[in-house]
Design a protein around this motif. Structure first.
Motif, PDB file in Angstrom:
ATOM      1  N   GLY A 196       0.796  -1.214   0.000  1.00 10.71           N
ATOM      2  CA  GLY A 196       0.000   0.000   0.000  1.00 10.71           C
ATOM      3  C   GLY A 196       0.835   1.273   0.000  1.00 10.71           C
ATOM      4  N   GLN A 197       2.137   1.148  -0.051  1.00 17.50           N
ATOM      5  CA  GLN A 197       2.972   2.353  -0.115  1.00 17.50           C
ATOM      6  C   GLN A 197       2.765   3.021  -1.466  1.00 17.50           C
ATOM      7  OE1 GLN A 197       7.044   2.138   1.465  1.00 17.50           O
ATOM      8  NE2 GLN A 197       6.618  -0.064   1.728  1.00 17.50           N
ATOM      9  N   ARG A 198       2.874   4.334  -1.459  1.00 13.99           N
ATOM     10  CA  ARG A 198       2.674   5.114  -2.685  1.00 13.99           C
ATOM     11  C   ARG A 198       3.691   6.245  -2.737  1.00 13.99           C
ATOM     12  NH1 ARG A 198      -1.936   3.777  -5.002  1.00 13.99           N
ATOM     13  NH2 ARG A 198      -3.540   2.771  -3.782  1.00 13.99           N
ATOM     14  N   GLY A 199       3.856   6.768  -3.931  1.00 19.77           N
ATOM     15  CA  GLY A 199       4.740   7.906  -4.082  1.00 19.77           C
ATOM     16  C   GLY A 199       4.671   8.455  -5.495  1.00 19.77           C
ATOM     17  N   VAL A 200       5.398   9.539  -5.696  1.00 17.83           N
ATOM     18  CA  VAL A 200       5.463  10.188  -7.003  1.00 17.83           C
ATOM     19  C   VAL A 200       6.921  10.486  -7.303  1.00 17.83           C
ATOM     20  CG1 VAL A 200       4.790  12.208  -8.371  1.00 17.83           C
ATOM     21  CG2 VAL A 200       3.179  11.224  -6.737  1.00 17.83           C
ATOM     22  N   VAL A 201       7.327  10.177  -8.515  1.00 12.02           N
ATOM     23  CA  VAL A 201       8.651  10.532  -9.006  1.00 12.02           C
ATOM     24  C   VAL A 201       8.430  11.533 -10.132  1.00 12.02           C
ATOM     25  CG1 VAL A 201      10.757   9.705 -10.103  1.00 12.02           C
ATOM     26  CG2 VAL A 201       9.585   8.273  -8.426  1.00 12.02           C
ATOM     27  N   ARG A 202       9.103  12.659 -10.066  1.00 14.72           N
ATOM     28  CA  ARG A 202       8.969  13.686 -11.100  1.00 14.72           C
ATOM     29  C   ARG A 202      10.253  13.725 -11.916  1.00 14.72           C
ATOM     30  NH1 ARG A 202       5.197  17.496 -11.617  1.00 14.72           N
ATOM     31  NH2 ARG A 202       5.655  19.253 -12.953  1.00 14.72           N
ATOM     32  N   ASP A 203      10.112  13.611 -13.232  1.00 14.89           N
ATOM     33  CA  ASP A 203      11.262  13.603 -14.126  1.00 14.89           C
ATOM     34  C   ASP A 203      10.959  14.480 -15.337  1.00 14.89           C
ATOM     35  OD1 ASP A 203      13.844  12.617 -15.056  1.00 14.89           O
ATOM     36  OD2 ASP A 203      12.694  11.490 -16.547  1.00 14.89           O
ATOM     37  N   HIS A 204      11.713  15.540 -15.504  1.00 12.74           N
ATOM     38  CA  HIS A 204      11.544  16.467 -16.627  1.00 12.74           C
ATOM     39  C   HIS A 204      10.098  16.956 -16.744  1.00 12.74           C
ATOM     40  CE1 HIS A 204      15.610  15.723 -17.949  1.00 12.74           C
ATOM     41  NE2 HIS A 204      15.375  14.417 -17.959  1.00 12.74           N
ATOM     42  N   PHE A 220       1.692   6.692 -15.612  1.00 16.14           N
ATOM     43  CA  PHE A 220       2.102   7.957 -16.226  1.00 16.14           C
ATOM     44  C   PHE A 220       1.132   8.300 -17.355  1.00 16.14           C
ATOM     45  CE2 PHE A 220       4.217   4.563 -18.455  1.00 16.14           C
ATOM     46  CZ  PHE A 220       4.100   4.909 -19.794  1.00 16.14           C
ATOM     47  N   LEU A 221       1.197   9.548 -17.787  1.00 18.93           N
ATOM     48  CA  LEU A 221       0.372  10.020 -18.901  1.00 18.93           C
ATOM     49  C   LEU A 221       1.255  10.278 -20.118  1.00 18.93           C
ATOM     50  CD1 LEU A 221      -1.976  12.612 -17.156  1.00 18.93           C
ATOM     51  CD2 LEU A 221      -2.578  10.326 -17.940  1.00 18.93           C
ATOM     52  N   ALA A 222       0.710   9.975 -21.289  1.00 18.36           N
ATOM     53  CA  ALA A 222       1.372  10.313 -22.553  1.00 18.36           C
ATOM     54  C   ALA A 222       0.295  10.775 -23.519  1.00 18.36           C
ATOM     55  CB  ALA A 222       2.122   9.116 -23.116  1.00 18.36           C
ATOM     56  N   GLN A 223       0.375  12.020 -23.923  1.00 21.47           N
ATOM     57  CA  GLN A 223      -0.586  12.648 -24.831  1.00 21.47           C
ATOM     58  C   GLN A 223      -2.024  12.438 -24.364  1.00 21.47           C
ATOM     59  OE1 GLN A 223       0.158  11.784 -28.965  1.00 21.47           O
ATOM     60  NE2 GLN A 223       2.251  12.521 -28.845  1.00 21.47           N
ATOM     61  N   GLY A 224      -2.236  12.635 -23.049  1.00 23.87           N
ATOM     62  CA  GLY A 224      -3.569  12.595 -22.481  1.00 23.87           C
ATOM     63  C   GLY A 224      -4.107  11.208 -22.161  1.00 23.87           C
ATOM     64  N   ARG A 225      -3.331  10.168 -22.395  1.00 27.95           N
ATOM     65  CA  ARG A 225      -3.786   8.805 -22.103  1.00 27.95           C
ATOM     66  C   ARG A 225      -2.957   8.216 -20.974  1.00 27.95           C
ATOM     67  NH1 ARG A 225      -4.071   5.495 -27.522  1.00 27.95           N
ATOM     68  NH2 ARG A 225      -5.038   4.011 -26.102  1.00 27.95           N
ATOM     69  N   ALA A 226      -3.598   7.417 -20.118  1.00 34.82           N
ATOM     70  CA  ALA A 226      -2.916   6.815 -18.975  1.00 34.82           C
ATOM     71  C   ALA A 226      -2.290   5.475 -19.371  1.00 34.82           C
ATOM     72  CB  ALA A 226      -3.904   6.602 -17.837  1.00 34.82           C
ATOM     73  N   TYR A 227      -1.087   5.246 -18.875  1.00 34.78           N
ATOM     74  CA  TYR A 227      -0.356   4.000 -19.115  1.00 34.78           C
ATOM     75  C   TYR A 227       0.192   3.497 -17.791  1.00 34.78           C
ATOM     76  CZ  TYR A 227      -0.579   5.199 -24.045  1.00 34.78           C
ATOM     77  OH  TYR A 227      -1.028   5.517 -25.295  1.00 34.78           O
ATOM     78  N   GLU A 228       0.493   2.190 -17.733  1.00 33.58           N
ATOM     79  CA  GLU A 228       0.982   1.591 -16.504  1.00 33.58           C
ATOM     80  C   GLU A 228       2.087   0.587 -16.820  1.00 33.58           C
ATOM     81  OE1 GLU A 228      -1.643   0.258 -13.046  1.00 33.58           O
ATOM     82  OE2 GLU A 228      -1.193  -1.637 -14.071  1.00 33.58           O
ATOM     83  N   VAL A 229       3.104   0.576 -15.976  1.00 31.98           N
ATOM     84  CA  VAL A 229       4.178  -0.408 -16.056  1.00 31.98           C
ATOM     85  C   VAL A 229       4.219  -1.134 -14.720  1.00 31.98           C
ATOM     86  CG1 VAL A 229       6.666  -0.734 -16.287  1.00 31.98           C
ATOM     87  CG2 VAL A 229       5.506   0.964 -17.702  1.00 31.98           C
TER      88      VAL A 229
END
Length: 139
Positions: free
Chosen positions: A81-89, A119-128
């Motif tokens: 349940g841990q969460r976080g945000v990484v900001r890159d460029h 993450f988002l790319a051109q308004g669409r959500a993606y997941e890895v």
């Protein structure tokens, strides 16, 4: 001696007319361009999206791997349940950790830890998703 060839069946070649495109040819070319340009632009848009998604998936996988390794080293993989945000460029990659017992092999005492990076790319959500198995004794 002067010889003249007086062949009535033979005429001089007609004067050359100015050559150009007919209206039908111009219209056909315009219709062709009207079809090709939107298709080419759409192809460029799809290629741009694919390139952007590929770059961001690679970055998300790199961040997920780093987070998974850090949590393993610190022993925090048990805290699901841990969460976080990484900001890159200027792009936010949000991550969450899920831990669950490994049920595929009942003899081994393993835990499946999965980090999901969104993450988002051109308004669409993606997941890895990145997963690893760790012995429960090291948790």
């Amino acid at each position: 001696m002067l010889v003249m060839n007086c062949n009535p069946a033979r005429r001089p070649p007609p004067a050359r007319k100015a050559r150009g495109f007919t209206l039908a040819e111009v219209l056909a070319a315009m219709v062709f361009i009207a079809i090709v340009i939107p298709v080419a632009v759409e192809g460029l848009r799809v290629a741009s999206l694919a390139g952007e998604v590929a770059q961001r998936k690679m970055a998300a996988a790199r961040f997920g791997n780093k987070i998974l390794n850090e949590l393993k080293v610190t022993g925090a993989l048990r805290n699901s349940g841990q969460r976080g945000v990484v900001r890159d460029h200027g792009i936010d990659y949000t991550w969450s950790l899920q831990s669950a017992p490994w049920t595929e092999d009942t003899l081994s005492q393993m835990t499946l830890a999965t980090v999901k990076v969104n993450f988002l790319a051109q308004g669409r959500a993606y997941e890895v998703d990145l997963s690893t198995l760790v012995p429960q004794t090291t948790l």
